[in-house]
Scaffold this motif. Structure first.
Motif, PDB file in Angstrom:
ATOM      1  N   GLU A 143       0.833  -1.207   0.000  1.00  0.00           N
ATOM      2  CA  GLU A 143       0.000   0.000   0.000  1.00  0.00           C
ATOM      3  C   GLU A 143       0.865   1.253   0.000  1.00  0.00           C
ATOM      4  O   GLU A 143       2.000   1.244   0.496  1.00  0.00           O
ATOM      5  N   ILE A 144       0.303   2.317  -0.539  1.00  0.00           N
ATOM      6  CA  ILE A 144       0.866   3.652  -0.351  1.00  0.00           C
ATOM      7  C   ILE A 144      -0.233   4.527   0.244  1.00  0.00           C
ATOM      8  O   ILE A 144      -1.420   4.319  -0.038  1.00  0.00           O
ATOM      9  N   ALA A 145       0.162   5.472   1.084  1.00  0.00           N
ATOM     10  CA  ALA A 145      -0.820   6.285   1.805  1.00  0.00           C
ATOM     11  C   ALA A 145      -0.484   7.766   1.689  1.00  0.00           C
ATOM     12  O   ALA A 145       0.594   8.205   2.099  1.00  0.00           O
ATOM     13  N   TYR A 146      -1.409   8.517   1.116  1.00  0.00           N
ATOM     14  CA  TYR A 146      -1.329   9.972   1.082  1.00  0.00           C
ATOM     15  C   TYR A 146      -2.158  10.518   2.242  1.00  0.00           C
ATOM     16  O   TYR A 146      -3.192   9.936   2.607  1.00  0.00           O
ATOM     17  N   SER A 147      -1.749  11.644   2.803  1.00  0.00           N
ATOM     18  CA  SER A 147      -2.520  12.199   3.915  1.00  0.00           C
ATOM     19  C   SER A 147      -2.379  13.717   3.988  1.00  0.00           C
ATOM     20  O   SER A 147      -1.430  14.302   3.462  1.00  0.00           O
ATOM     21  N   ASN A 148      -3.339  14.315   4.670  1.00  0.00           N
ATOM     22  CA  ASN A 148      -3.284  15.726   5.029  1.00  0.00           C
ATOM     23  C   ASN A 148      -4.184  15.931   6.240  1.00  0.00           C
ATOM     24  O   ASN A 148      -5.343  15.521   6.229  1.00  0.00           O
ATOM     25  N   GLU A 149      -3.616  16.534   7.294  1.00  0.00           N
ATOM     26  CA  GLU A 149      -4.315  16.713   8.555  1.00  0.00           C
ATOM     27  C   GLU A 149      -4.870  15.366   9.021  1.00  0.00           C
ATOM     28  O   GLU A 149      -4.098  14.426   9.189  1.00  0.00           O
ATOM     29  N   ASN A 150      -6.188  15.220   9.208  1.00  0.00           N
ATOM     30  CA  ASN A 150      -6.731  13.950   9.718  1.00  0.00           C
ATOM     31  C   ASN A 150      -7.380  13.103   8.624  1.00  0.00           C
ATOM     32  O   ASN A 150      -8.212  12.253   8.913  1.00  0.00           O
ATOM     33  N   LYS A 151      -6.971  13.309   7.395  1.00  0.00           N
ATOM     34  CA  LYS A 151      -7.567  12.559   6.282  1.00  0.00           C
ATOM     35  C   LYS A 151      -6.482  11.756   5.578  1.00  0.00           C
ATOM     36  O   LYS A 151      -5.394  12.260   5.330  1.00  0.00           O
TER      37      LYS A 151
END
Length: 211
Positions: A169-177
């Motif tokens: 998996e790869i995971a992108y994020s920003n703040e709580n998302k």
């Protein structure tokens, strides 16, 4: 003769001082200032990050998608996961929509929302909050969220390379998302978008979510 030389020197000094004063009084707007051109790579990085943030803020038009899919859906109350964003509101529930692929047993997508108030047990509830979006099949009705089948390279061109790696998996994020994409042969096989109860997103949390 000496007097003439002295007078000439005084005139020269006066002229130099006058010129220097004129230059210092010159409006700055008339001066030529060189502004460095923005770096192309940095600009592209900024635009991809902006695209990611906008996507994470609103991955789908929830009400429009529900309206289009209202004939192929099952619904029900569920227990929310402990990592879900959970507003402390009385008389509230987590609700799940399962969008089916015709007669086939597996869903195209699952959507989990947070509901409260008088419409919390109804399908047409415009006050609900999107908590999780799970997508398993390509679906044009998802519009910008139709990510199944994209290659890793296409994802990087769309959202950039600032992501966490965990297993396949790869995971992108920003703040709580967070957007967690499961890859198969470097293509998106499925993905999960989640609104979390924390802004601290790391590989340990991704592993717990994917258990």
């Amino acid at each position: 003769m000496k007097l003439v030389v002295i007078i000439v020197l005084i005139l020269i000094c006066f002229g130099c001082n006058h010129t220097s004063e004129n230059k210092s009084d010159e409006p700055k707007s008339n001066r030529l200032e060189l502004i460095p051109e923005p770096d192309k790579k940095e600009r592209e990085k900024y635009l991809r990050r902006k695209t990611l943030i906008n996507f994470l803020e609103n991955p789908i038009d929830l009400q429009q998608y529900k309206s289009v899919k209202n004939k192929t859906v099952t619904t029900g109350v569920i227990n929310g996961m402990n990592y879900y964003f959970h507003p402390q509101i009385n008389d509230s529930i987590f609700y799940q929509y399962n969008y089916l692929n015709g007669w086939r047993p597996y869903p195209i997508a699952q959507i989990i929302v947070f509901k409260n108030g008088k419409n919390k047990h109804t399908y047409k509830d415009e006050t609900e909050t999107l908590i999780e979006l799970k997508v398993f099949r390509k679906d044009n009705d998802l519009q910008q969220a139709n990510l199944i089948g994209l290659t890793k390279t296409e994802l990087e061109l769309k959202f950039g390379t600032d992501y966490l790696n965990h297993n396949n998996e790869i995971a992108y994020s920003n703040e709580n998302k967070v957007l967690i994409l499961t890859l198969d042969s470097s293509k998106v096989r499925s993905y999960r978008y989640i609104k979390l109860d924390t802004n601290i997103i790391n590989t340990d949390l991704i592993g717990r979510i994917m258990e």
